[in-house]
Enzyme design. Structure first.
Site, PDB file in Angstrom:
ATOM      1  N   ASP A  42     -14.489   4.403   3.171  1.00 23.91           N
ATOM      2  CA  ASP A  42     -14.296   4.049   4.487  1.00 23.91           C
ATOM      3  C   ASP A  42     -15.804   4.011   5.144  1.00 23.91           C
ATOM      4  O   ASP A  42     -16.509   4.683   5.361  1.00 23.91           O
ATOM      5  CB  ASP A  42     -13.993   5.398   5.068  1.00 23.91           C
ATOM      6  N   ASP A  88      -1.437   2.098  17.393  1.00 20.54           N
ATOM      7  CA  ASP A  88      -2.474   2.930  16.570  1.00 20.54           C
ATOM      8  C   ASP A  88      -2.133   4.388  16.604  1.00 20.54           C
ATOM      9  O   ASP A  88      -1.147   4.679  17.319  1.00 20.54           O
ATOM     10  CB  ASP A  88      -3.815   2.500  16.951  1.00 20.54           C
ATOM     11  N   ASP A 122      -3.647   3.361   6.718  1.00 21.78           N
ATOM     12  CA  ASP A 122      -5.041   3.400   7.069  1.00 21.78           C
ATOM     13  C   ASP A 122      -5.538   4.627   6.238  1.00 21.78           C
ATOM     14  O   ASP A 122      -5.118   5.555   5.919  1.00 21.78           O
ATOM     15  CB  ASP A 122      -5.112   3.160   8.353  1.00 21.78           C
ATOM     16  N   GLU A 167      -8.785   5.521   1.529  1.00 19.09           N
ATOM     17  CA  GLU A 167      -9.580   5.270   0.379  1.00 19.09           C
ATOM     18  C   GLU A 167     -10.010   6.360  -0.440  1.00 19.09           C
ATOM     19  O   GLU A 167     -10.545   6.119  -1.628  1.00 19.09           O
ATOM     20  CB  GLU A 167     -11.202   4.884   1.112  1.00 19.09           C
ATOM     21  N   ARG A 195      -5.258  -0.413   3.939  1.00 16.43           N
ATOM     22  CA  ARG A 195      -6.728  -1.097   4.021  1.00 16.43           C
ATOM     23  C   ARG A 195      -7.406  -0.350   2.662  1.00 16.43           C
ATOM     24  O   ARG A 195      -8.090  -1.478   2.225  1.00 16.43           O
ATOM     25  CB  ARG A 195      -7.522   0.258   5.119  1.00 16.43           C
ATOM     26  N   ASP A 203     -12.859  -2.562   9.868  1.00 13.87           N
ATOM     27  CA  ASP A 203     -13.475  -2.530  11.029  1.00 13.87           C
ATOM     28  C   ASP A 203     -14.615  -3.269  11.197  1.00 13.87           C
ATOM     29  O   ASP A 203     -15.800  -2.905  11.371  1.00 13.87           O
ATOM     30  CB  ASP A 203     -13.787  -0.968  11.245  1.00 13.87           C
ATOM     31  N   HIS A 256      -7.171  -7.113  17.153  1.00  9.96           N
ATOM     32  CA  HIS A 256      -7.105  -5.784  17.296  1.00  9.96           C
ATOM     33  C   HIS A 256      -8.476  -5.379  17.430  1.00  9.96           C
ATOM     34  O   HIS A 256      -9.569  -5.806  16.901  1.00  9.96           O
ATOM     35  CB  HIS A 256      -6.713  -5.304  15.968  1.00  9.96           C
ATOM     36  N   ASP A 274       3.075 -20.983 -48.754  1.00 13.20           N
ATOM     37  CA  ASP A 274       3.205 -19.998 -47.416  1.00 13.20           C
ATOM     38  C   ASP A 274       1.799 -20.449 -46.474  1.00 13.20           C
ATOM     39  O   ASP A 274       0.941 -21.493 -46.877  1.00 13.20           O
ATOM     40  CB  ASP A 274       2.709 -18.617 -47.902  1.00 13.20           C
ATOM     41  N   GLU A 324       1.742 -24.020 -41.782  1.00 11.27           N
ATOM     42  CA  GLU A 324       2.280 -24.708 -40.413  1.00 11.27           C
ATOM     43  C   GLU A 324       1.114 -25.689 -40.092  1.00 11.27           C
ATOM     44  O   GLU A 324       1.444 -26.547 -39.346  1.00 11.27           O
ATOM     45  CB  GLU A 324       2.349 -23.479 -39.588  1.00 11.27           C
ATOM     46  N   ASP A 337       8.381 -13.710 -41.435  1.00 12.38           N
ATOM     47  CA  ASP A 337       7.803 -12.338 -41.615  1.00 12.38           C
ATOM     48  C   ASP A 337       8.544 -11.755 -40.363  1.00 12.38           C
ATOM     49  O   ASP A 337       8.089 -11.263 -39.366  1.00 12.38           O
ATOM     50  CB  ASP A 337       6.408 -12.381 -41.403  1.00 12.38           C
TER      51      ASP A 337
END
Length: 1454
Positions: A48, A172, A289, A292, A372, A388, A446, A1107, A1110, A1214
């Site tokens: 905070d 608030d 709020d 933290e 917050r 703030d 605010h 084997d 690919e 596999d």
């Protein structure tokens, strides 16, 4: 750079970075979006604190940064998953140093071709953002300490009176009684229970605040504070270090305790208290709020103990340089651990608990949470504001980097307190802040206690501030459909909402540090005024900007080629269309009810009306920017299923201003219907009906037709970088036979790669139209091919649908299907034999990838069989070897997408499923006839330590009397896994093989293609290969070097530490490996000679197992990872949904720009022929086997392509020791029957993981009826061969294998019929009983040929006893006899439940057939000496028939 430091409370790691373009890390105030790398230290630890421009830590904890490498846009993100206090130092090298004081170093690195793509990958990792309710995008007002509800209402009324756009009012902590959670002031806010209704009457919403800290004091009048009492009873608090005593601090209400939201007891308490409070005070969303967590005392009211948690050996450069400053003692106890470790997760855990509470209260209705404090992943549930701030010109500027950073962090619902929280703003500052704040995603004004009101109306109803605020908020509200669409895109794909200019224009280095402008999505640029007394702001104009409209000196700009949807939810919609240089534009709209959880999707072409918008939504005003001329007329076409209607717009409704290139017309032209979909993968947009190509010329002959087609230039190119659309194409349709046709689409002006696989087609096409089973029609616009079955009129192919795209590196074509009965496409693990058509996409690209759902595996087979509703069948092959995918749609329809080559389709018409396979194998080549002995049971293991293990196994199998024909050697027999070199641990293997072969056994050994190039002693295989120039190299214009990979071969003179992680082992121990180019005749000769030398000089063998072809590599692309040449080949503009697709096509294989040479001498890119590598490896191996041994033998290959079956069999790779893999092996075998490779099977009992007794025994029973019957498992797992368990297991295995050996004359006959006729061996029931549609989905039973039914136990994993099981199977309308009892089962066409004890597998012989048999012996050398017999199963009409093929079992030729 520097040594890794890893101690208990100090971890440090440094890394160099490729550029100075670093963005992210938080939460701090970064005065610029691009971070300063000149020795800047950023502490990360939730706190905070005031966001006043310092480098201190703030509310959130985000150890994530994005790095833009250069103008290419290539970017990466780095996320350290660690919640301890830390600091990150950026250095001018450039480099980064992390220092954290606990946990582990758990890094995630995310790579992208663009910065935006990195964000999307990060959000896929941590969770994509929540989609907020539509109303939450409106403007919002709040103030700390209105003083009374009357003042709140006065604020509401004065702003309503100005007609200010305004959706949400807050209260608030002043609404509370003494600032206590879950209370309200019954004096000053006495009417608060009715306040929400007051707002709702005008369509507004109410949001209130809650803090985490809970007062310990009593309520007014000394009454109990029940929320506290209940929490105490439930032990909901954070405790002191003793784990028992609640930690006490001080926050707004005085002395407080702190909820431990990591505790389930606390979560339950919080949800319950919130539900109680909501019943008392109705509201619409919640603001949390001080989490933290904030504490006005240092640690606690009693301070903190002197220990290594509160005072660790090293303290990062956090604010106040004390960890517990303004928070809790670090030795406090929470359910997740010490507060020391989980402090930065406090806000995150509160968000999770609050989400539970909101879901409990609001149910299906979407609400909003605002927090917050945050941590990665919070955006899935909540938005955030930047804290703030202050009323000053710095904070208005710094809010933009803050919003951009939270876009990176996955919290797009973000904004700053408009006009500032602390201090009083000047009128000019507040006016400018209202302008830019109108474009914050979270737009709230605010301010704090003790300052004047700063809501717009407080400046006076006729003030300039009110006028400008209304103006820009009206623009905001006008664009809310566009903003809402951006939030939908963020929610579904992770795209950013507020977007840095750099994300869209990264090729322009001037944008890399632009942070005084920002974008909404990619289409709207906002350039606010951020300094006093400025009239014209500085604007960075990107290359694609069309025009900017300056009103009250803020620029809102649309980019080229976009549209945005306009207007409010109650009004008709409109479109702003900003044309590009081609006069084109495109855009998107998402629309739903805006309020309920879940997604309701709008499409502009609606086929099913599942949701009618209550406002009868229509499009109204259409604005087109960039149109210089007034059109002579405007018409609107309304596309409907009942037919299109076109209406002219009245001339009076058309407005054009040539100087501004502005065109607007007014016409209500589309009522929007919204359809809800819960099916994953459902498209939310569709191509226009004329998108694609149209016919410009066509010529028809008796044997086919040739058509020229041109792309519809109304629509822009598919716009994939490096892959331009090809505008003119040629189509050739050839009627090869009465039951086979070909249609081929290519670019006639430019040579393109075509698949060099030779197919068997007639020298001259069919010209007798009357004999054909099909007819073909061409549609003109859009171009499409339609194929009909003449006998039924069924349309079995219809590509006359929009969306056909043919570009250099992306080709897409769709077709409607005749039915939902589609089988085939591979190689991948399919959960059912018949495909699910509900929007499933399957990638195809050969890869060393174990079977897994939607994982592209070893081979590529772009072939499917379609079973029509009339019971006729057809097959379709796309002869294309590039990476591709196919998407099924429930229409039913199918979309192909491939990354190169041409479209070359072959269709066979059946009409039966069996004849489809016969026709297909006639086209690609009939399957090889394996040696008779190869139908015997076979044993293999990766992990034999020496030849003694094999010798002991052979002895034990003989002693147990278990039939057994073939023993294998996996790569263990090789010295350091080198081809053609025998290990000293297997020095006695040649003699053992000679002994076994003398007793009728056979031996097969493995060969991989990769050849070591790091030998210090002579290694003829490599040396002769270099001399013959057989290895794959780079194109000569890039380099003449071999393209090196790494596979199994180890460096010489090393001892492998297998305790190290895999990547480290590869780096330290694996040798550089070269890959033979088997397309070349010289390579085939070299390969044959190496095999011959091994046979003549080292060890005899009877078959070969190839084997890793690919081809597989343990590094990505090449050693060092730097692929030369065109990077688009490695990461093409479109990537199919392949395993690890984000890592590119070269993941676990060669660079796509590697060069190979066809027998014709044509040079081709590995990009085009990658899927053919195993195919090209197979024929030279088969030819070498026949040449060297003089006998037929067998080759088994892992990677396959159409026609591989001419030379080899295949095992399903596999697999895992799991019940579902047992069952899916049946599907795999049936699919490879379709693909023309009947000699197939899975590793019995599973390759990976330890097998279980019942699983392995049931698998032995099933595997006894695989055409290729081999028990094989992986290194590090216990043995699973039949004599490794117990006597019961050995007896059951012997009994079932005796049945197999008894029936080998029948199985060999089936293999012969496959070889000469193309018939299937493992046969789906639908092939024999196509008239019974119950068989179309059967994949847990299968047939050997037409006559022998196998129904294995594969249904249960845990809950069946070891003695008995009941299973159900489908029995067809014919008689079956139980094999074990020679008794008619007596039922037809129904499900039958059969007893299946552990020693038993259900086998049935079909009436009407004769099956040859022969008494079983320990191996086929001896069983073939026994007389033959016949099993005659009479039909209901007392007849039977059958056939037998017999030869010496291994001779070459007829």
């Amino acid at each position: 750079m520097a040594p890794l430091v890893f101690s208990d409370q100090y971890l440090q790691l440094s890394a160099k970075l490729p550029s100075h373009n670093i963005y992210g890390l938080g939460e701090h105030v970064h005065q610029n979006y691009r971070l300063d790398t000149n020795w800047r230290t950023w502490p990360i630890f939730t706190r905070d604190a005031f966001p006043n421009g310092g480098t201190h830590n703030l509310y959130g904890h985000y150890p994530f940064f994005l790095c833009l490498e250069d103008e290419s846009g290539k970017s990466f993100g780095v996320f350290l998953m660690n919640s301890n206090a830390m600091e990150v130092v950026l250095q001018p090298a450039p480099a980064v140093t992390y220092r954290t004081i606990g946990g582990v170093l758990d890094f995630y690195i995310l790579f992208g071709d663009t910065p935006e793509q990195v964000v999307q990958e990060f959000l896929e990792l941590i969770g994509r953002p929540v989609i907020p309710p539509y109303w939450s995008l409106g403007f919002q007002l709040s103030r700390w300490n209105y003083g009374s509800l009357a003042e709140v209402k006065a604020t509401v009324e004065r702003n309503r009176a100005t007609n200010m756009p305004y959706d949400i009012q807050y209260t608030d902590i002043d609404y509370m009684e003494d600032k206590k959670d879950f209370t309200y002031d019954k004096v000053k806010f006495s009417e608060l229970p009715q306040f929400a209704d007051y707002l709702h009457e005008k369509g507004q919403k109410y949001i209130l605040i809650l803090d985490p800290a809970v007062a310990t004091s009593k309520r007014v009048g000394n009454t109990p504070y029940e929320a506290y009492d209940r929490g105490t009873a439930q032990k909901a608090w954070v405790f002191q270090s003793d784990g028992k005593t609640p930690l006490l601090g001080e926050v707004w209400p005085g002395e407080t305790v702190f909820p431990d939201y990591t505790s389930q007891a606390c979560i339950d308490w919080w949800v319950d208290e919130y539900e109680r409070f909501y019943r008392e005070i109705k509201h619409d969303a919640l603001w949390i709020d001080m989490n933290e967590v904030a504490n006005f005392k240092k640690g606690s009211i009693n301070g903190c103990a002197d220990n290594n948690l509160n005072y660790p050996p090293y303290t990062p450069r956090v604010l106040d340089e004390v960890l517990y400053s303004k928070t809790l003692c670090m030795d406090a106890k929470q359910a997740w651990g010490n507060h020391y470790d989980v402090h930065s997760l406090y806000g995150y855990s509160m968000v999770l608990a609050t989400e539970h509470a909101l879901q409990r209260v609001f149910g299906e209705n979407r609400t909003l949470m605002l927090t917050r404090s945050s941590f990665p992943g919070v955006g899935k549930y909540s938005g955030h504001w930047l804290g703030d701030n202050g009323a000053n010109w710095n904070d208005i500027k710094w809010a933009i980097p803050g919003m951009l950073e939270f876009g990176l962090f996955g919290v797009p619902y973000i904004g700053a307190d408009i006009c500032g929280f602390f201090d009083e703003p000047s009128e000019e500052l507040c006016r400018r802040w209202m302008q830019v704040g109108a474009f914050y995603p979270f737009s709230r004004n605010h301010n704090a206690e003790g300052y004047k009101p700063q809501d717009p109306a407080a400046f006076g109803p006729d003030s300039l501030l009110v006028a400008t605020s209304k103006h820009y908020l009206e623009i905001r509200y006008t664009l809310l459909p566009y903003l809402y669409t951006l939030f939908y895109k963020a929610h579904t794909t992770g795209e950013t909402v507020v977007r840095p200019v750099m994300h869209e224009f990264f090729t322009d280095s001037n944008t890399w540090d632009v942070d005084r402008q920002f974008l909404w999505g990619k289409n709207l640029l906002i350039t606010p005024v951020l300094d006093p007394q400025v009239v014209y702001p500085d604007i960075y104009s990107c290359a694609h900007v069309l025009s900017s409209v300056l009103t009250h000196r803020i620029a809102i700009t649309c980019t080229y080629g976009v549209y945005v949807s306009v207007s409010s939810r109650l009004n008709p919609m409109g479109l702003i269309i900003a044309l590009d240089d081609n006069g084109q534009a495109a855009g998107e709209l998402f629309w739903d009810d805006g309020d309920t959880r879940g997604i309701r999707k709008l499409t502009m072409q609606v086929t099913h009306a599942g949701y009618q918008d209550p406002n009868n939504l229509k499009f109204d005003n259409i604005v087109i920017l960039g149109e210089p001329h007034r059109p002579t007329s405007v018409s609107v076409t309304h596309v409907q299923s009942s037919g299109d209607t076109t209406t002219n717009v009245p001339d009076a409704n058309i407005q054009h201003e040539g100087g501004k290139q502005f065109l607007m017309f007014h016409y209500t032209f589309l009522s929007v219907l919204i359809q809800q979909s819960t099916i994953a993968g459902v498209p939310w947009c569709y191509f226009p009906t004329d998108y694609g190509y149209s016919v410009s010329n066509s010529q028809q002959t008796l044997s086919g037709m040739t058509v020229d087609i041109n792309r519809n230039m109304r629509y822009r190119s598919s716009n994939r970088p490096g892959s331009p659309d090809i505008n003119n194409l040629r189509v050739e349709i050839i009627y090869h036979k009465s039951d086979m046709l070909q249609f081929k689409i290519w670019d006639p002006t430019t040579e393109r790669y075509e698949v060099p696989v030779e197919l068997s087609v007639p020298a001259t096409p069919d010209t007798d139209e009357n004999s054909r089973l099909y007819k073909v029609q061409i549609t003109q616009n859009p171009f499409g091919i339609q194929v009909y079955r003449k006998s039924t009129g069924t349309k079995i192919w219809d590509s006359s649908v929009p969306g056909f795209t043919f570009s250099d590196m992306f080709i897409q074509v769709s077709t409607r299907l005749a039915s939902e009965n589609i089988y085939g496409f591979g190689e991948t693990e399919h959960p059912t034999y018949r495909h699910n058509l509900d929007f499933h996409t399957w990638g195809m690209f050969s890869k060393d990838q174990p079977p897994g759902y939607k994982m592209n595996c070893y081979g590529v087979h772009p072939f499917y069989m379609g079973l029509e509703d009339t019971t006729d069948a057809h097959g379709v092959l796309l002869l294309n070897s590039n990476a591709m995918d196919v998407t099924f749609q429930p229409t039913p329809a199918l979309t192909y997408r491939t990354l190169g080559g041409i479209l070359d389709f072959y269709m066979v018409l059946g009409p039966t499923p069996e004849s489809v396979v016969q026709q297909y194998t006639e086209l690609i080549g009939r399957p090889v006839l394996p040696a008779y002995w190869s139908l015997g049971f076979q044993l293999c293991r990766y992990g034999y330590v020496n030849d003694t293990e094999i010798s002991d196994l052979y002895r034990d199998m003989k002693k147990a009397g278990i039939p057994y024909d073939v023993q294998y050697g996996d790569i263990d027999y090789m010295e350091r896994q080198l081809d053609f070199v025998l290990s000293s641990d297997f020095s006695n293997l040649p003699a053992l093989v000679d002994t076994m072969r003398g007793e009728g056994m056979r031996f097969i050994f493995i060969l991989d293609p990769a050849i070591s190039g790091n030998e210090t002693q002579p290694y003829p295989a490599f040396e002769r290969g270099v001399a013959a120039d057989v290895f794959i190299k780079w194109p000569k214009e890039l380099s003449d070097e071999i393209v090196w990979g790494k596979v199994w071969p180890d460096f010489p003179n090393v001892t492998v530490d297998e305790s190290l992680d895999w990547d480290t082992q590869v780096e330290l121990y694996r040798a550089f490996a070269a890959f033979p180019d088997f397309f070349r005749d010289t390579t085939a000769a070299w390969w044959r000679q190496e095999i011959k030398d091994f046979y003549d000089k080292t060890m005899k063998f009877d078959g070969l197992w190839i084997d890793m072809n690919e081809p597989a590599s343990f590094v990505h692309g090449t050693v060092g990872g730097k692929c030369l040449g065109n990077p688009l080949l490695e990461n093409p503009p479109y990537m199919p949904p392949l395993e690890s697709k984000h890592l590119g096509l070269n993941h676990k294989t060669l660079c796509m720009n590697s060069e190979q040479i066809l027998p014709s001498g044509k040079r081709v890119k590995h990009y085009d022929v990658h899927n053919l590598y195993g195919w090209s490896h197979t024929k030279p191996t088969y030819d070498a086997l026949l040449n060297v041994t003089g006998k037929r033998g067998i080759v088994v290959t892992r990677s396959t392509y159409p026609s591989s079956g001419k030379w080899a069999g295949h095992w399903l790779g596999d697999n895992f020791a799991a019940w579902d893999q047992l069952e899916k092996s049946i599907i795999g075998m049936m699919e490879f029957s379709l693909f023309g490779i009947p000699y197939t099977g899975a590793d019995i009992c599973g390759f990976f993981n330890p097998s279980e007794y019942e699983l392995c025994l049931r698998w032995m029973q099933l595997g006894a009826f695989y055409p290729y019957s081999r028990n094989h498992n992986g290194k590090g797992n216990p043995r699973q061969d039949p004599v490794s368990w117990d006597e019961r297991f050995a007896n059951v295995s012997r009994d079932v294998l005796n049945i197999r050996y008894t029936l080998l004359p029948y199985l060999y006959t089936l293999m012969y019929e496959a070889h000469v006729k193309g018939s299937t061996v493992v046969r789906p029931l639908l092939h024999e009983f196509v008239d019974d549609k119950n068989t179309y989905g059967v994949h847990k039973q299968f047939l050997w040929g037409p006559a022998f039914l196998i129904t294995p136990e594969s249904l249960n994993e845990m809950n069946q006893s070891l003695t008995t099981s009941m299973i159900s199977c489908t029995l067809i309308v014919c008689n079956y006899c139980r094999f074990h009892q020679a008794k008619d089962i007596g039922v037809r066409r129904q499900m039958l439940t059969m007893n299946t004890p552990l020693e038993h597998i259900n086998l049935h012989i079909r009436g009407g057939y004769i099956i040859p048999w022969q008494k079983a012996e320990p191996n086929t050398f001896f069983s073939r000496k026994n007389p033959l017999g016949l099993i005659v199963a009479l039909s209901d009409s007392n007849t039977a028939q059958g056939s037998l093929f017999w030869d010496d079992g291994e001779g070459i030729g007829k």
